[in-house]
Design an enzyme around this catalytic site. Structure first.
Site, mmCIF file in Angstrom:
data_model
loop_
_atom_site.group_PDB
_atom_site.id
_atom_site.type_symbol
_atom_site.label_atom_id
_atom_site.label_comp_id
_atom_site.label_asym_id
_atom_site.label_seq_id
_atom_site.Cartn_x
_atom_site.Cartn_y
_atom_site.Cartn_z
ATOM 1 C CB VAL A 261 -15.312 -0.226 4.375
ATOM 2 C CG1 VAL A 261 -16.900 0.153 4.420
ATOM 3 C CG2 VAL A 261 -14.630 0.743 5.417
ATOM 4 C CE1 TYR B 87 -6.640 4.078 -0.421
ATOM 5 C CE2 TYR B 87 -5.839 3.147 1.671
ATOM 6 C CZ TYR B 87 -7.031 3.568 1.066
ATOM 7 O OH TYR B 87 -8.363 3.822 1.412
ATOM 8 N NE ARG C 280 -4.318 -1.636 0.029
ATOM 9 C CZ ARG C 280 -4.244 -2.624 -0.844
ATOM 10 N NH1 ARG C 280 -3.095 -2.987 -1.530
ATOM 11 N NH2 ARG C 280 -5.252 -3.638 -0.728
ATOM 12 C CB SER D 6 -13.249 -0.228 -4.837
ATOM 13 O OG SER D 6 -13.118 0.181 -3.429
HETATM 14 P P1 NAD Z 1 -15.361 2.570 -3.985
HETATM 15 O O1 NAD Z 1 -13.903 2.628 -4.058
HETATM 16 O O2 NAD Z 1 -16.209 1.292 -4.016
HETATM 17 O O3 NAD Z 1 -16.045 3.747 -4.942
HETATM 18 C C1 NAD Z 1 -15.266 4.824 -5.406
HETATM 19 C C2 NAD Z 1 -16.246 5.961 -6.042
HETATM 20 O O4 NAD Z 1 -15.490 6.853 -6.359
HETATM 21 C C3 NAD Z 1 -16.867 5.272 -7.096
HETATM 22 O O5 NAD Z 1 -18.461 5.737 -7.110
HETATM 23 C C4 NAD Z 1 -16.184 6.119 -8.362
HETATM 24 O O6 NAD Z 1 -17.011 6.024 -9.463
HETATM 25 C C5 NAD Z 1 -15.791 7.130 -7.669
HETATM 26 N N1 NAD Z 1 -14.569 7.934 -8.133
HETATM 27 C C6 NAD Z 1 -13.534 7.423 -8.787
HETATM 28 N N2 NAD Z 1 -12.895 8.326 -9.427
HETATM 29 C C7 NAD Z 1 -13.363 9.541 -9.225
HETATM 30 C C8 NAD Z 1 -13.138 10.586 -9.626
HETATM 31 N N3 NAD Z 1 -11.865 10.959 -10.409
HETATM 32 N N4 NAD Z 1 -13.826 11.633 -9.540
HETATM 33 C C9 NAD Z 1 -15.020 11.662 -8.739
HETATM 34 N N5 NAD Z 1 -15.567 10.320 -8.336
HETATM 35 C C10 NAD Z 1 -14.485 9.263 -8.449
HETATM 36 O O7 NAD Z 1 -15.848 3.515 -2.601
HETATM 37 P P2 NAD Z 1 -15.097 2.948 -1.342
HETATM 38 O O8 NAD Z 1 -14.299 1.705 -1.272
HETATM 39 O O9 NAD Z 1 -16.330 3.515 -0.229
HETATM 40 O O10 NAD Z 1 -14.072 4.188 -1.066
HETATM 41 C C11 NAD Z 1 -14.227 5.464 -0.861
HETATM 42 C C12 NAD Z 1 -13.288 6.124 -0.025
HETATM 43 O O11 NAD Z 1 -12.871 5.680 0.997
HETATM 44 C C13 NAD Z 1 -11.831 6.068 -0.836
HETATM 45 O O12 NAD Z 1 -11.265 7.414 -0.591
HETATM 46 C C14 NAD Z 1 -11.353 5.033 -0.419
HETATM 47 O O13 NAD Z 1 -9.667 5.333 -0.183
HETATM 48 C C15 NAD Z 1 -11.714 5.254 1.294
HETATM 49 N N6 NAD Z 1 -11.462 4.157 2.064
HETATM 50 C C16 NAD Z 1 -12.086 2.817 1.827
HETATM 51 C C17 NAD Z 1 -11.794 1.719 2.643
HETATM 52 C C18 NAD Z 1 -12.509 0.501 2.233
HETATM 53 O O14 NAD Z 1 -11.911 -0.544 2.666
HETATM 54 N N7 NAD Z 1 -13.493 0.434 1.279
HETATM 55 C C19 NAD Z 1 -10.925 1.796 3.709
HETATM 56 C C20 NAD Z 1 -10.300 3.193 4.044
HETATM 57 C C21 NAD Z 1 -10.812 4.097 2.999
#
Ligand code: NAD
Length: 249
Positions: free
Chosen positions: A184, A151, A148, A188
């Protein structure tokens, strides 16, 4: 109705945590502007709750950010949720990969905050407060995880950005915090599991690193999101709030 009277913009609202946040904020009485790069995934959000207006926004497009800022009313809340997970160590990382992650995970948030802050300052002057929430991760300056590099580096920058904005505007009624989730269950994450050499083992490994024995759901995140965007958190700023199922105990 913990967000009654508040206008909130959420990026990456098409799926996952952003989508759940849009619905939770609307259910708490906010007028929500839900933005995503993917027009299809946000298309039916307004039907789920009429307080939600949708916008197609690529947060890596500087002009599109400025155009949306010119179009929307002054915000009480901004949730910068968009982000991307690159898989690999530093030895697997091209300059292009790193630039992509920096651009989507960090630069976009800088541009979003810069574009919407003037309106939020006006709201804060009128109402006493406005709140920015940036999506970081437990994988950041808080804790390292294998594969990561991009990230963790970018999410650490999100926490730095958050503290800087909080510090610069604390006396003007602007609060700025970050959400640092554990793992979560979102589309993705399912994609990352499916892309693994052994998806069954990959899912077990993701669960095994969560001491509470399960993945988080998006609804494990929404109470903290609503709290940080509401006046209940009026004395909280510059903080990296962890909702990680005990990973960093
Ligand atoms: P996801 O990754 O499943 O979905 C991401 C969304 O972002 C999608 O709807 C996509 O269309 C949109 N997206 C992608 N590129 C984009 C852009 N350039 N402009 C606008 N929208 C865009 O969602 P998630 O897993 O809930 O992740 C959301 C956030 O939470 C991210 O920042 C991720 O790093 C963070 N996060 C996720 C987790 C996890 O385990 N899922 C853990 C910690 C942090």
């Amino acid at each position: 109705m913990r967000l009654e009277g508040k206008t909130i913009l959420i990026t990456a609202a098409g799926q996952g945590i952003g989508r759940a946040a849009a619905l939770a904020c609307a259910n708490e009485g906010a007028i929500v502007h839900a933005a995503d790069i993917n027009a299809e995934t946000i298309a039916n959000l307004g039907a789920e709750n009429p307080s939600i207006t949708t916008h197609v926004l690529d947060v890596t497009n500087p002009q599109a950010i400025l155009d949306l800022a010119a179009k929307l009313p002054d915000l009480d809340g901004l949730f910068n949720c968009a982000g991307f997970v690159h898989h690999g160590t530093i030895l697997d990382l091209s300059d292009e990969d790193f630039e992509f992650s920096m651009n989507l995970n960090v630069t976009s948030m800088v541009r979003m905050c810069r574009a919407f802050l003037p309106g939020m300052l006006r709201r804060a002057e009128a109402t006493g407060s406005a709140s920015i929430l940036n999506m970081a991760s437990m994988c950041s300056n808080i804790k390292g995880f294998p594969f990561r590099l991009a990230y963790g580096t970018t999410k650490a920058a999100v926490n730095g950005l958050t503290k800087s904005i909080a510090s610069d505007f604390v006396s003007k009624g602007i609060r700025c915090n970050s959400l640092n989730p554990g793992t979560v269950d979102t589309p993705s994450l399912r994609g990352r599991i499916a892309a693994a050499a052994d998806p069954v083992q990959a899912e077990k490994d993701f669960i095994a690193r969560q001491p509470m024995g399960r993945l988080a759901t998006v609804d494990d995140m929404t109470p903290m999101i609503v709290y940080l965007l509401s006046d209940e958190s009026r004395f909280v700023s510059g903080q990296a709030l962890l909702v990680d199922g005990g990973v960093t105990i």
